[in-house]
Every structure is written in structure tokens, then in C-alpha cells.
Design a protein around this motif. Structure first.
Motif: not given
Length: 366
Positions: A204-212
Motif C-alpha cells: 500500500l505504501v508503494t502504491h500511494v507513493k506512486e500516486a500522490v
């Protein structure tokens, strides 16, 4: 009193945030020790009156001059079904009889005195304010910015993180599936119960870091310094620990709850609506096994319904009737004073970071 808007890292000497755990766990004594030790201590305003929240803030200010945070619950829509609630009341009748108490009244407001708490924090600003169960409006976040308060929104998906960024939050607290206590979802969808759709923390951290582009605080199952190093390597600015601090002597958790964390009788956790009507991770005990499947999606109504039983069970020192909130790493809990735990975590983090550097150097191990 005002605070300069700044980076998250400037609030702490170490990238460690003590989770705001409602119900009296995250008390001024615990938050003060964490902040004094170079972390970011947090008060939990959930379920408290505005006056009680203000008293906690005042007490904490007497314990530390370092930055700290206050967490607010967002108002919840009332989608409860009276028929489902009455059926669950009937389901719990035996519990009330066993513990010689009464089931609670479910006719309570669902806003947790949000507006009154905002008014206090606007009038007397604190360094950090975080939000759970939703995202404040852009106007609310702007008012905090004008007062120099750093704002954090708890998120459980990329979509929620994007809403937080659009609304003007300064950071997001990314909560993985491993986290203890309530899932901080912005929308409570019963159709997702048991689907396994919640992502683990590192993914989830990886996904969020790439989105915001917002700084990320990583929360969920973190109990050791090497795990803090892992989430930092994944792009987080800090790790948030709840269960790890719950067992500290300064924590306001019931002693029975603290002992259950490492009791071999409770060897797993599960997401359940049994205690509050909203999905939350707890140690599997008798109450959860017997009633979890019948609990309606009705928060905070179920919280008020079961409150008397949970309090009576705690008074009787019976962990089988309590809400034993716990993250998946609960067996790794260490019964240490908060300052000592901070020292251990910082040392473990330094060792883990050094090991990562050695592996990444030309002469390091492959």
C-alpha cells in the motif's frame, strides 16, 4: 500560539509516531514520554468530550515542550438499520446477564462532537492534527494551515490518499491490513467484509507513493526497528506504531488487555464488527467468535450497545468479553517503559539501516 508549516521530519528527532489509540490508551503520559524521547506522541480525541480532549492537551503540554498530535474521528453517516440493531441486542442479552450489566442505548449522535473539537483546536492550536474515518473539507484543512497546524489524513487506499491530497492535507497516514483497531476507511462498505481486499502495508505504501506527492506515515503491524527501516526504504517518512506502545506502563490500556498481547491463549487476530459495528482488528476471544458473524454495520451504535458489557468484563478481569484491539504483530510486544522502547527501536533502526547500506555498497554481500 502558532507553529510554522514544515516537513513532517522536523516534528521528530526519530521517524517514529505513536499511534492515537482511542478509549484512553493514548493518554498524556504515553504521548509525553514518546515526544520527550524524540518521537511524535499522539492523543486520541475519539469518544472523548471536547472538554476532556482539551484537558488532555493541557496536561500533555505540562509534560513536554516538544511537538505532539491530536487525532479526531470524522462524523459518520447514520446508515444503521433499527431492525438489525434490535436483533443484535437480542443476541447480546446473555452477555449482559452474565456480566450483570445493561446493554447501552444506541440513540447517540454520530459526529463525535467533531465541530466542537475543531473549534477548540482552531482557538488553541496544537502542532499536528490527524483525522480518521474520512477526510476533512478543504476549508477545514485551510483553517488549520493558517494556524500553523500540520494535518494528516488516515487512508487505506490510493483513492483515499488522492482525496486527501486534493483537499489540502499535509501528509497521509497509510494504514495497512496488518493494523490493529479500527480500519480507517473513509467509507464503511459491508460488501468488502471478508474479501481480503485490504492491502498489506508495504504494498500500500508503494502504491500511494506512486500516486500522490504527500509525505507518508506507514502504519500496520510495525513492532521492530527493522520494520521501520523497511517502510522507510519503501518511501515512507515515518512509521506509526500502536500495538508496540499499547503494552507500555504509561499506556492507558487495561492491564488485562496488555497481558493478552503475549498470552498464548490469544494466538491470532481477526477483523470484526462485533464490538463497535465497524471493521476493527482484535485478538480472537469468545465474544468475537460467538457474536462477530451477527454484528450489523452500524457504527457507532454498536460501540454504545456493547460498551457496558466490555467495561464489566474488564472490571471482572475477563479478557473473553473485552475488545482486545491488536495488530498482527502483537506477539512481538515488549513490556518496556515508553522511553526505553523508543531507545530500543532507534537502536534497531540504526542497525537495520547500517545493514542495508552495507548490502548496497560495492563491497557488500550480494
Amino acid at each position: 500560539m502558532s507553529f510554522p508549516l514544515t516537513l513532517l521530519s522536523e516534528f521528530t528527532e526519530h521517524p517514529i509516531v505513536q499511534a492515537p489509540m482511542a478509549g484512553g490508551v493514548s493518554c498524556p503520559e504515553l504521548a509525553g514520554k514518546v515526544s520527550e524521547s524524540g518521537g511524535l506522541g499522539f492523543l486520541a480525541a475519539g469518544y472523548k468530550t471536547p472538554e476532556a480532549m482539551y484537558e488532555d492537551v493541557k496536561q500533555l503540554r505540562g509534560l513536554t515542550q516538544r511537538p505532539f498530535g491530536v487525532n479526531l474521528f470524522m462524523p459518520q453517516p447514520d446508515h444503521s438499520d433499527s431492525g438489525s440493531l434490535e436483533r443484535y441486542r437480542a443476541q447480546l442479552a446473555g452477555e449482559a446477564m452474565w456480566y450483570e450489566t445493561e446493554l447501552g442505548d444506541t440513540d447517540h449522535a454520530t459526529d463525535d462532537a467533531y465541530e466542537a473539537k475543531l473549534a477548540i483546536l482552531f482557538d488553541d492550536p496544537v502542532p499536528v492534527v490527524s483525522f480518521t474515518f474520512g477526510c476533512p473539507t478543504r476549508g477545514v484543512l485551510e483553517r488549520f494551515h493558517k494556524r500553523g497546524t500540520f494535518t494528516v489524513v488516515t487512508v487505506t487506499s490510493v483513492e483515499e490518499a488522492q482525496v486527501a491530497e486534493w483537499s489540502g492535507a499535509d501528509a497521509v497516514c497509510v494504514q495497512g491490513a496488518e493494523a490493529g483497531g479500527h480500519r480507517g476507511t473513509h467509507r464503511d462498505d459491508p460488501q468488502e467484509d471478508g474479501t481480503g481486499s485490504a492491502l498489506g502495508l508495504l504494498s500500500l505504501v508503494t502504491h500511494v507513493k506512486e500516486a500522490v506527492r504527500l509525505p507518508v506515515i506507514a502504519a500496520g503491524g510495525v513492532m521492530r526497528g527493522k520494520q521501520i527501516a523497511a517502510v522507510l526504504a519503501a518511501g515512507a517518512s515515518a512509521a506509526q506504531l500502536g500495538t508496540a506502545f499499547l503494552v507500555c506502563p504509561e499506556s492507558g490500556a487495561d492491564p488485562v488487555h496488555k497481558q493478552a498481547m503475549t498470552n498464548s491463549l490469544f494466538n491470532r487476530t481477526e477483523m470484526t464488527r462485533a464490538f463497535t459495528g465497524r471493521p476493527a482488528r482484535a485478538l480472537v476471544n469468545r465474544f468475537l467468535r460467538e457474536h462477530g458473524r451477527y454484528a450489523p454495520a452500524a457504527y457507532p451504535q454498536v460501540h454504545h450497545l456493547t460498551a457496558g458489557v466490555r467495561k464489566a468484563a474488564a472490571k471482572a478481569k475477563d479478557p473473553q468479553g473485552m475488545a482486545l484491539w491488536a495488530g498482527q504483530g502483537h506477539r512481538l510486544a515488549r513490556d518496556l517503559p515508553a522511553a526505553q522502547l523508543m531507545d530500543v527501536l532507534v537502536t534497531e533502526l540504526a542497525v537495520a539501516r547500517e545493514a542495508l547500506l552495507k548490502r548496497g555498497s560495492p563491497g557488500g554481500a550480494a
